[in-house]
Design a protein around this motif. Structure first.
Motif, PDB file in Angstrom:
ATOM      1  N   ARG A  91      50.453  48.434  45.293  1.00 12.39           N
ATOM      2  CA  ARG A  91      50.310  49.378  44.177  1.00 12.39           C
ATOM      3  C   ARG A  91      51.403  50.436  44.191  1.00 12.39           C
ATOM      4  NH1 ARG A  91      44.947  49.566  46.313  1.00 12.39           N
ATOM      5  NH2 ARG A  91      43.802  47.842  45.419  1.00 12.39           N
TER       6      ARG A  91
ATOM      7  N   ARG B  45      34.603  40.057  40.527  1.00 14.26           N
ATOM      8  CA  ARG B  45      35.655  39.878  41.530  1.00 14.26           C
ATOM      9  C   ARG B  45      36.807  39.134  40.867  1.00 14.26           C
ATOM     10  NH1 ARG B  45      35.275  35.505  44.994  1.00 14.26           N
ATOM     11  NH2 ARG B  45      33.062  35.598  44.563  1.00 14.26           N
ATOM     12  N   PRO B  46      37.984  39.801  40.708  1.00 12.92           N
ATOM     13  CA  PRO B  46      39.093  39.158  39.997  1.00 12.92           C
ATOM     14  C   PRO B  46      39.583  37.901  40.704  1.00 12.92           C
ATOM     15  CG  PRO B  46      39.726  41.349  40.793  1.00 12.92           C
ATOM     16  CD  PRO B  46      38.319  41.110  41.209  1.00 12.92           C
TER      17      PRO B  46
ATOM     18  N   SER C  12      44.385  39.106  42.580  1.00 12.11           N
ATOM     19  CA  SER C  12      44.485  40.520  42.904  1.00 12.11           C
ATOM     20  C   SER C  12      45.669  40.742  43.834  1.00 12.11           C
ATOM     21  CB  SER C  12      43.201  41.023  43.561  1.00 12.11           C
ATOM     22  OG  SER C  12      42.988  40.357  44.781  1.00 12.11           O
ATOM     23  N   ARG C  13      46.106  41.967  43.929  1.00  6.51           N
ATOM     24  CA  ARG C  13      47.222  42.297  44.794  1.00  6.51           C
ATOM     25  C   ARG C  13      46.729  42.494  46.221  1.00  6.51           C
ATOM     26  NH1 ARG C  13      51.583  45.919  41.788  1.00  6.51           N
ATOM     27  NH2 ARG C  13      52.920  44.613  43.032  1.00  6.51           N
ATOM     28  N   TYR C  14      47.616  42.306  47.157  1.00 11.58           N
ATOM     29  CA  TYR C  14      47.306  42.482  48.568  1.00 11.58           C
ATOM     30  C   TYR C  14      47.274  43.966  48.910  1.00 11.58           C
ATOM     31  CZ  TYR C  14      48.124  42.718  53.559  1.00 11.58           C
ATOM     32  OH  TYR C  14      48.042  43.035  54.887  1.00 11.58           O
ATOM     33  N   THR C  15      46.248  44.420  49.600  1.00 11.53           N
ATOM     34  CA  THR C  15      46.159  45.791  50.081  1.00 11.53           C
ATOM     35  C   THR C  15      46.208  45.756  51.601  1.00 11.53           C
ATOM     36  OG1 THR C  15      44.757  46.348  48.199  1.00 11.53           O
ATOM     37  CG2 THR C  15      44.784  47.899  50.038  1.00 11.53           C
TER      38      THR C  15
ATOM     39  N   GLY D 167      37.300  36.801  36.208  1.00  7.73           N
ATOM     40  CA  GLY D 167      36.914  36.516  37.581  1.00  7.73           C
ATOM     41  C   GLY D 167      35.504  35.987  37.688  1.00  7.73           C
TER      42      GLY D 167
ATOM     43  N   VAL E 160      37.991  42.365  33.585  1.00  9.29           N
ATOM     44  CA  VAL E 160      38.957  41.466  34.219  1.00  9.29           C
ATOM     45  C   VAL E 160      38.388  40.050  34.225  1.00  9.29           C
ATOM     46  CG1 VAL E 160      39.967  43.230  35.716  1.00  9.29           C
ATOM     47  CG2 VAL E 160      38.042  41.899  36.537  1.00  9.29           C
TER      48      VAL E 160
ATOM     49  N   HIS F   2      32.840  47.423  40.006  1.00  7.33           N
ATOM     50  CA  HIS F   2      34.247  47.221  39.662  1.00  7.33           C
ATOM     51  C   HIS F   2      34.397  46.051  38.699  1.00  7.33           C
ATOM     52  CE1 HIS F   2      35.832  50.068  42.535  1.00  7.33           C
ATOM     53  NE2 HIS F   2      35.017  49.574  43.447  1.00  7.33           N
ATOM     54  N   GLY F   3      35.353  46.169  37.784  1.00 10.89           N
ATOM     55  CA  GLY F   3      35.655  45.084  36.858  1.00 10.89           C
ATOM     56  C   GLY F   3      34.701  44.981  35.693  1.00 10.89           C
TER      57      GLY F   3
END
Length: 122
Positions: A115, A82-83, A86-89, A70, A68, A55-56
């Motif tokens: 999201r 790793r950004p 990031s938004r909370y999931t 990070g 991204v 990822h990224g």
């Protein structure tokens, strides 16, 4: 830093800018001491042959490019970024607070700063 001092802003803003610059530099120095590498989007990440893109990242012409900003994570041959932000999931069992954005006959839609909007069926 001298360029920042000459900017046409009030003294409080200069102090905030200087403090932010100093702390981000300290974070980068600290991550370097831990063997981690900080990157911004578009930076080339140096990898060994046979790497696996995570990822990224983006593989382009045999090079690995960060998509991204990070910290680079390396687990065996997997390389990912790793950004820093990031938004909370949410996960099962989490208490989530949201704002109702739509009410219809059989459901409510809530903005939970994720999201997608959350849907509560009536």
């Amino acid at each position: 830093m001298d360029e920042m001092v000459d900017m046409d802003v009030d003294d409080n803003c200069k102090v905030v800018i200087r403090a932010a610059t100093r702390s981000s530099k300290e974070d980068v120095d600290r991550s370097s001491e831990l063997g981690q590498m900080c990157v911004v989007a578009g930076d080339q990440i140096h990898v060994e042959p046979g790497f696996v893109r995570g990822h990224g990242t983006l593989a382009e012409s045999g090079l690995l490019i960060a998509t991204v900003g990070g910290v680079v994570d390396r687990v065996n041959k997997l390389v990912s970024v790793r950004p820093l932000v990031s938004r909370y999931t949410p996960e099962i069992g989490d208490v989530v607070i949201g704002r109702v954005v739509e009410v219809s006959q059989n459901r409510w839609k809530l903005d939970v700063d994720a999201r997608q909007e959350a849907v509560l069926m009536l």
